[in-house]
Design an enzyme around this catalytic site. Structure first.
Site, PDB file in Angstrom:
ATOM      1  N   HIS A 276      -3.379   4.577   4.316  1.00  0.00           N
ATOM      2  CA  HIS A 276      -3.489   5.431   3.126  1.00  0.00           C
ATOM      3  C   HIS A 276      -3.430   6.915   3.485  1.00  0.00           C
ATOM      4  O   HIS A 276      -2.795   7.701   2.799  1.00  0.00           O
ATOM      5  CB  HIS A 276      -4.784   5.133   2.381  1.00  0.00           C
ATOM      6  CG  HIS A 276      -4.865   3.707   1.924  1.00  0.00           C
ATOM      7  ND1 HIS A 276      -3.902   3.143   1.122  1.00  0.00           N
ATOM      8  CD2 HIS A 276      -5.767   2.736   2.172  1.00  0.00           C
ATOM      9  CE1 HIS A 276      -4.222   1.880   0.890  1.00  0.00           C
ATOM     10  NE2 HIS A 276      -5.344   1.614   1.519  1.00  0.00           N
TER      11      HIS A 276
ATOM     12  N   ASP B  13       0.837  -1.204   0.000  1.00  0.00           N
ATOM     13  CA  ASP B  13       0.000   0.000   0.000  1.00  0.00           C
ATOM     14  C   ASP B  13       0.876   1.260   0.000  1.00  0.00           C
ATOM     15  O   ASP B  13       0.577   2.231  -0.709  1.00  0.00           O
ATOM     16  CB  ASP B  13      -0.902   0.038   1.240  1.00  0.00           C
ATOM     17  CG  ASP B  13      -2.109  -0.882   1.132  1.00  0.00           C
ATOM     18  OD1 ASP B  13      -2.467  -1.289   0.010  1.00  0.00           O
ATOM     19  OD2 ASP B  13      -2.697  -1.192   2.189  1.00  0.00           O
TER      20      ASP B  13
HETATM   21 ZN   LIG Z   1      -4.106  -2.504   0.240  1.00  0.00          ZN
END
Ligand SMILES: [Zn+2]
Length: 311
Positions: A268, A245
């Site tokens: 995120h 990520d």
């Molecule tokens: Zn992810």
């Protein structure tokens, strides 16, 4: 895959198409990834309904970071769950591509970047004639959000130092340090799947979210049990996925970052805030031409040896 001069920008050699389920909508979605010219970067376009404007895959396009990374265009329409495909582009060193999407989010595939990587590698990399540039971190930048901490530090390698800490669950505390190379990405990160806790998924289902979420596209944890019949792909698959990520979100800087990204309990939101903090401070970075392969690649075996010592 054809080896090429890593100082040059790349695109893919032919168009690729993939279909899968959207994890939030539960609906099928098809994406078409096409070659693009030098200095285009990665661009997304929604093709359902009226053809939307191209959305540059840059931090300025980010509309939300709660459950996944969502980009939005000038017409307000958004495309969600871009992070795993962005990780595949960055990980493999693909600088330019156009991604057409016939729905509000990218397909989740198996919850990792494995299928994107497989298709992109089958298509092959195509070298362009323009020089690749990188963002070199020249002074430390730090971001703190509700107990998560991110730092970008000067480093002569694109390095990641990722720590997760779920001390009260079977995930526990996991750390991973690596220099990002295509070989390392392919072998050690691409197949790491997203994970979730059953009680959280059940809550999302009640809210009408995560409708496409299943054991086919996530590692599900219930107390001290993993619900997937096959278990995990690595004991530390969780931190590997967080690293995947981070690679995808940092790609929203628009160029590879030559620096060390250290994150503690990140996600995120922290990753995108880190990119914004770096690029909003012109004294913190400089644009430099990418060095040739020898300086970027290290033998994968050595990186893994380092990794095993640290984990
Ligand atoms: Zn992810």
């Amino acid at each position: 895959m054809v080896h090429h001069d890593t100082a040059l920008q790349t695109t893919i050699a032919r168009t690729v198409e993939l279909t899968g389920v959207g994890v939030h909508s539960g609906a099928d979605v098809t994406i078409t990834i096409s070659p693009a010219e030098a200095d285009t970067g990665i661009r997304f376009v929604r093709t359902d309904g009226h053809a939307g404007p191209a959305i540059p895959a840059l931090w300025q396009s980010v509309a939300a970071t709660k459950l996944c990374t969502v980009l939005a265009g000038a017409d307000g329409r958004s495309i969600g769950t871009v992070e795993h495909l962005m990780a595949a582009f960055r990980g493999l060193g693909i600088d330019n591509a156009l991604v057409e999407v016939d729905g509000p989010e990218l397909p989740i595939m198996d919850g990792s970047a494995a299928e994107f990587v497989e298709e992109l590698e089958l298509a092959g990399l195509f070298p362009l004639t323009k020089r690749r540039r990188m963002i070199r971190v020249v002074k430390p930048v730090r971001v703190e959000i509700n107990g998560s901490v991110g730092e970008l530090l000067p480093s002569d390698m694109p390095r990641f130092d990722i720590t997760i800490d779920f001390s009260d669950t079977l995930v526990g505390r996991q750390n991973m340090v690596f220099d990002l190379t295509p070989g390392f990405f392919r072998k050690e990160l691409a197949r790491a799947r997203t994970f979730g806790f059953l009680h959280e998924v059940e809550m999302l289902w009640k809210m009408g979210l995560a409708r496409g979420s299943s054991l086919d596209n996530a590692v599900a944890i219930d107390g001290d049990r993993i619900l997937n019949a096959g278990g995990v792909r690595w004991p530390n698959e969780f931190v590997r996925h967080k690293a995947l990520d981070a690679v995808g979100d940092l790609a929203l800087a628009g160029h590879a970052i030559l620096g060390c990204y250290r994150s503690y309990k990140g996600g995120h939101r922290l990753n995108v805030a880190m990119v914004e903090a770096l690029l909003s401070d012109t004294s913190a970075y400089e644009m430099v031409p990418a060095p040739a392969a020898a300086k970027i690649e290290r033998p994968v075996e050595r990186v893994i040896a380092d990794l095993e010592e640290r984990v």
